[in-house]
Design a protein around this motif. Sequence first.
Motif, PDB file in Angstrom:
ATOM      1  N   LYS A 108       3.416   7.172 -21.243  1.00  0.00           N
ATOM      2  CA  LYS A 108       2.301   7.068 -21.762  1.00  0.00           C
ATOM      3  C   LYS A 108       2.331   8.042 -23.093  1.00  0.00           C
ATOM      4  CE  LYS A 108      -1.092   7.102 -18.211  1.00  0.00           C
ATOM      5  NZ  LYS A 108      -2.230   7.987 -17.515  1.00  0.00           N
ATOM      6  N   ASN A 109       1.581   7.862 -24.265  1.00  0.00           N
ATOM      7  CA  ASN A 109       1.496   8.335 -25.352  1.00  0.00           C
ATOM      8  C   ASN A 109       0.246   9.484 -25.308  1.00  0.00           C
ATOM      9  OD1 ASN A 109       3.493   7.902 -27.105  1.00  0.00           O
ATOM     10  ND2 ASN A 109       2.613   5.980 -27.465  1.00  0.00           N
ATOM     11  N   MET A 110       0.542  10.942 -25.325  1.00  0.00           N
ATOM     12  CA  MET A 110      -0.506  11.718 -25.143  1.00  0.00           C
ATOM     13  C   MET A 110      -0.411  12.754 -26.302  1.00  0.00           C
ATOM     14  SD  MET A 110      -1.839  13.796 -22.074  1.00  0.00           S
ATOM     15  CE  MET A 110      -3.005  12.494 -21.376  1.00  0.00           C
ATOM     16  N   TYR A 111      -1.415  12.540 -27.613  1.00  0.00           N
ATOM     17  CA  TYR A 111      -1.037  13.415 -28.630  1.00  0.00           C
ATOM     18  C   TYR A 111       0.282  13.141 -29.387  1.00  0.00           C
ATOM     19  CZ  TYR A 111      -5.154  15.224 -25.843  1.00  0.00           C
ATOM     20  OH  TYR A 111      -6.446  15.481 -25.211  1.00  0.00           O
ATOM     21  N   GLY A 112       0.699  11.960 -29.572  1.00  0.00           N
ATOM     22  CA  GLY A 112       1.654  11.756 -30.121  1.00  0.00           C
ATOM     23  C   GLY A 112       3.083  12.029 -29.472  1.00  0.00           C
ATOM     24  N   LYS A 113       2.797  12.586 -28.323  1.00  0.00           N
ATOM     25  CA  LYS A 113       3.962  12.896 -27.194  1.00  0.00           C
ATOM     26  C   LYS A 113       4.197  11.745 -26.184  1.00  0.00           C
ATOM     27  CE  LYS A 113       4.398  17.724 -28.343  1.00  0.00           C
ATOM     28  NZ  LYS A 113       4.241  19.078 -27.577  1.00  0.00           N
ATOM     29  N   GLN A 114       5.684  11.414 -25.909  1.00  0.00           N
ATOM     30  CA  GLN A 114       5.759  10.665 -24.655  1.00  0.00           C
ATOM     31  C   GLN A 114       5.540  11.468 -23.357  1.00  0.00           C
ATOM     32  OE1 GLN A 114       6.079   7.468 -23.762  1.00  0.00           O
ATOM     33  NE2 GLN A 114       6.858   6.341 -25.587  1.00  0.00           N
ATOM     34  N   VAL A 115       4.595  11.203 -22.411  1.00  0.00           N
ATOM     35  CA  VAL A 115       4.649  11.613 -21.195  1.00  0.00           C
ATOM     36  C   VAL A 115       4.494  10.683 -20.075  1.00  0.00           C
ATOM     37  CG1 VAL A 115       3.586  13.530 -22.196  1.00  0.00           C
ATOM     38  CG2 VAL A 115       2.228  11.851 -21.409  1.00  0.00           C
ATOM     39  N   ARG A 116       5.098  11.236 -18.875  1.00  0.00           N
ATOM     40  CA  ARG A 116       4.930  10.297 -17.728  1.00  0.00           C
ATOM     41  C   ARG A 116       3.503  10.589 -17.027  1.00  0.00           C
ATOM     42  NH1 ARG A 116       7.889  11.621 -13.828  1.00  0.00           N
ATOM     43  NH2 ARG A 116       8.165   9.537 -12.767  1.00  0.00           N
ATOM     44  N   GLY A 117       3.076   9.631 -16.769  1.00  0.00           N
ATOM     45  CA  GLY A 117       1.667   9.627 -16.163  1.00  0.00           C
ATOM     46  C   GLY A 117       1.190   8.685 -15.079  1.00  0.00           C
ATOM     47  N   ILE A 118       0.239   8.739 -14.214  1.00  0.00           N
ATOM     48  CA  ILE A 118      -0.212   7.675 -13.427  1.00  0.00           C
ATOM     49  C   ILE A 118      -1.079   6.698 -14.362  1.00  0.00           C
ATOM     50  CG2 ILE A 118      -2.037   7.158 -11.649  1.00  0.00           C
ATOM     51  CD1 ILE A 118      -0.746   9.496  -9.898  1.00  0.00           C
ATOM     52  N   GLU A 119      -0.732   5.305 -13.984  1.00  0.00           N
ATOM     53  CA  GLU A 119      -1.469   4.092 -14.797  1.00  0.00           C
ATOM     54  C   GLU A 119      -2.787   4.008 -13.867  1.00  0.00           C
ATOM     55  OE1 GLU A 119       0.121   0.584 -16.618  1.00  0.00           O
ATOM     56  OE2 GLU A 119      -0.200   0.058 -14.673  1.00  0.00           O
ATOM     57  N   ARG A 120      -3.929   4.268 -14.207  1.00  0.00           N
ATOM     58  CA  ARG A 120      -4.865   4.031 -13.404  1.00  0.00           C
ATOM     59  C   ARG A 120      -5.154   2.958 -12.809  1.00  0.00           C
ATOM     60  NH1 ARG A 120      -9.099   7.454 -14.028  1.00  0.00           N
ATOM     61  NH2 ARG A 120      -8.652   7.830 -16.210  1.00  0.00           N
ATOM     62  N   SER A 121      -4.876   2.785 -11.463  1.00  0.00           N
ATOM     63  CA  SER A 121      -4.883   1.549 -10.709  1.00  0.00           C
ATOM     64  C   SER A 121      -5.553   1.529  -9.536  1.00  0.00           C
ATOM     65  CB  SER A 121      -3.416   1.257 -10.340  1.00  0.00           C
ATOM     66  OG  SER A 121      -2.575   1.310 -11.445  1.00  0.00           O
ATOM     67  N   THR A 122      -5.927   0.442  -8.738  1.00  0.00           N
ATOM     68  CA  THR A 122      -6.715   0.238  -7.663  1.00  0.00           C
ATOM     69  C   THR A 122      -6.153  -0.712  -6.903  1.00  0.00           C
ATOM     70  OG1 THR A 122      -8.787   1.208  -8.725  1.00  0.00           O
ATOM     71  CG2 THR A 122      -8.963  -0.020  -6.422  1.00  0.00           C
ATOM     72  N   PHE A 123      -6.029  -0.659  -5.391  1.00  0.00           N
ATOM     73  CA  PHE A 123      -5.591  -1.571  -4.762  1.00  0.00           C
ATOM     74  C   PHE A 123      -6.332  -1.895  -3.297  1.00  0.00           C
ATOM     75  CE2 PHE A 123      -2.308   0.384  -7.195  1.00  0.00           C
ATOM     76  CZ  PHE A 123      -1.248  -0.662  -7.463  1.00  0.00           C
ATOM     77  N   ILE A 124      -6.573  -3.195  -2.980  1.00  0.00           N
ATOM     78  CA  ILE A 124      -7.521  -3.279  -1.758  1.00  0.00           C
ATOM     79  C   ILE A 124      -6.383  -3.911  -0.515  1.00  0.00           C
ATOM     80  CG2 ILE A 124      -9.295  -4.453  -0.625  1.00  0.00           C
ATOM     81  CD1 ILE A 124     -10.729  -4.416  -3.256  1.00  0.00           C
ATOM     82  N   PHE A 125      -6.521  -3.393   0.594  1.00  0.00           N
ATOM     83  CA  PHE A 125      -5.763  -3.946   1.627  1.00  0.00           C
ATOM     84  C   PHE A 125      -6.689  -4.353   2.661  1.00  0.00           C
ATOM     85  CE2 PHE A 125      -2.738  -1.154  -0.325  1.00  0.00           C
ATOM     86  CZ  PHE A 125      -1.517  -1.673  -0.085  1.00  0.00           C
ATOM     87  N   ASP A 126      -6.662  -5.629   3.241  1.00  0.00           N
ATOM     88  CA  ASP A 126      -7.460  -6.138   4.339  1.00  0.00           C
ATOM     89  C   ASP A 126      -7.442  -5.425   5.547  1.00  0.00           C
ATOM     90  OD1 ASP A 126      -5.242  -7.151   5.573  1.00  0.00           O
ATOM     91  OD2 ASP A 126      -5.594  -9.292   5.079  1.00  0.00           O
ATOM     92  N   LYS A 127      -8.010  -5.691   6.656  1.00  0.00           N
ATOM     93  CA  LYS A 127      -8.196  -4.976   7.954  1.00  0.00           C
ATOM     94  C   LYS A 127      -6.670  -5.157   8.582  1.00  0.00           C
ATOM     95  CE  LYS A 127     -12.751  -5.921   8.399  1.00  0.00           C
ATOM     96  NZ  LYS A 127     -14.049  -6.446   9.155  1.00  0.00           N
ATOM     97  N   ASP A 128      -5.845  -6.043   8.370  1.00  0.00           N
ATOM     98  CA  ASP A 128      -4.607  -6.393   8.855  1.00  0.00           C
ATOM     99  C   ASP A 128      -3.313  -5.378   8.033  1.00  0.00           C
ATOM    100  OD1 ASP A 128      -5.328  -7.826  10.923  1.00  0.00           O
ATOM    101  OD2 ASP A 128      -5.162  -9.671   9.550  1.00  0.00           O
ATOM    102  N   GLY A 129      -3.769  -4.720   7.128  1.00  0.00           N
ATOM    103  CA  GLY A 129      -3.183  -3.869   6.237  1.00  0.00           C
ATOM    104  C   GLY A 129      -2.136  -4.714   5.106  1.00  0.00           C
ATOM    105  N   ILE A 130      -2.727  -5.868   4.794  1.00  0.00           N
ATOM    106  CA  ILE A 130      -2.129  -6.674   3.722  1.00  0.00           C
ATOM    107  C   ILE A 130      -2.778  -6.624   2.323  1.00  0.00           C
ATOM    108  CG2 ILE A 130      -1.596  -9.070   3.165  1.00  0.00           C
ATOM    109  CD1 ILE A 130      -0.136  -8.011   5.525  1.00  0.00           C
ATOM    110  N   LEU A 131      -2.063  -6.313   1.346  1.00  0.00           N
ATOM    111  CA  LEU A 131      -2.641  -6.255   0.039  1.00  0.00           C
ATOM    112  C   LEU A 131      -3.248  -7.649  -0.470  1.00  0.00           C
ATOM    113  CD1 LEU A 131      -2.898  -4.431  -2.541  1.00  0.00           C
ATOM    114  CD2 LEU A 131      -0.556  -5.046  -3.230  1.00  0.00           C
TER     115      LEU A 131
END
Length: 156
Positions: A108-131
């Motif tokens: 990611k770019n943060m204040y003009g510098k390249q940094v590694r960071g988490i990309e905001r993401s969401t995942f839902i798994f059903d009751k059987d544990g399947i994405l």
Amino acid sequence: MSLTIGDALPDISLPATGDKTISLRDCRGQILVLYFYPRDDTPGCTQEGQDFRDHFADFQAKNALILGVSRDSVKKHEKFKLKYEFPFDLLADEEEKLCAIFDIVKAKNMYGKQVRGIERSTFIFDKDGILRHEWRKVKIPDHVKTVLACVEALNQ
């Protein structure tokens, strides 16, 4: 490699708030909302957490478990959770093991510098544990309402 729709919940355990270790395998039997955010106590991450908090009862009514994940320590998570009264646990992925499975650490770019960071993401798994649903590069406004609508659809 990254999880894709139809894949099974990974078998991994991470330290969490409340002096717990949470094993994702143990989350089967209910819908799991797993949301990844960059850092504790930053404006966007705080707003996202508050949105999940404010709709927590709606998720509970649909037999859905919410877990937040970032690379911050459990100690930081405890302060963040207490400060904003989050009723759900936060997992500490300091070694990026879960982040790697979901392929969400990006340059990611943060204040003009390249940094590694988490990309905001969401995942839902059903009751059987399947994405069943995933959102990457999440924009916060109305995101939680969209997630809740998908949880409701899985309950039908």
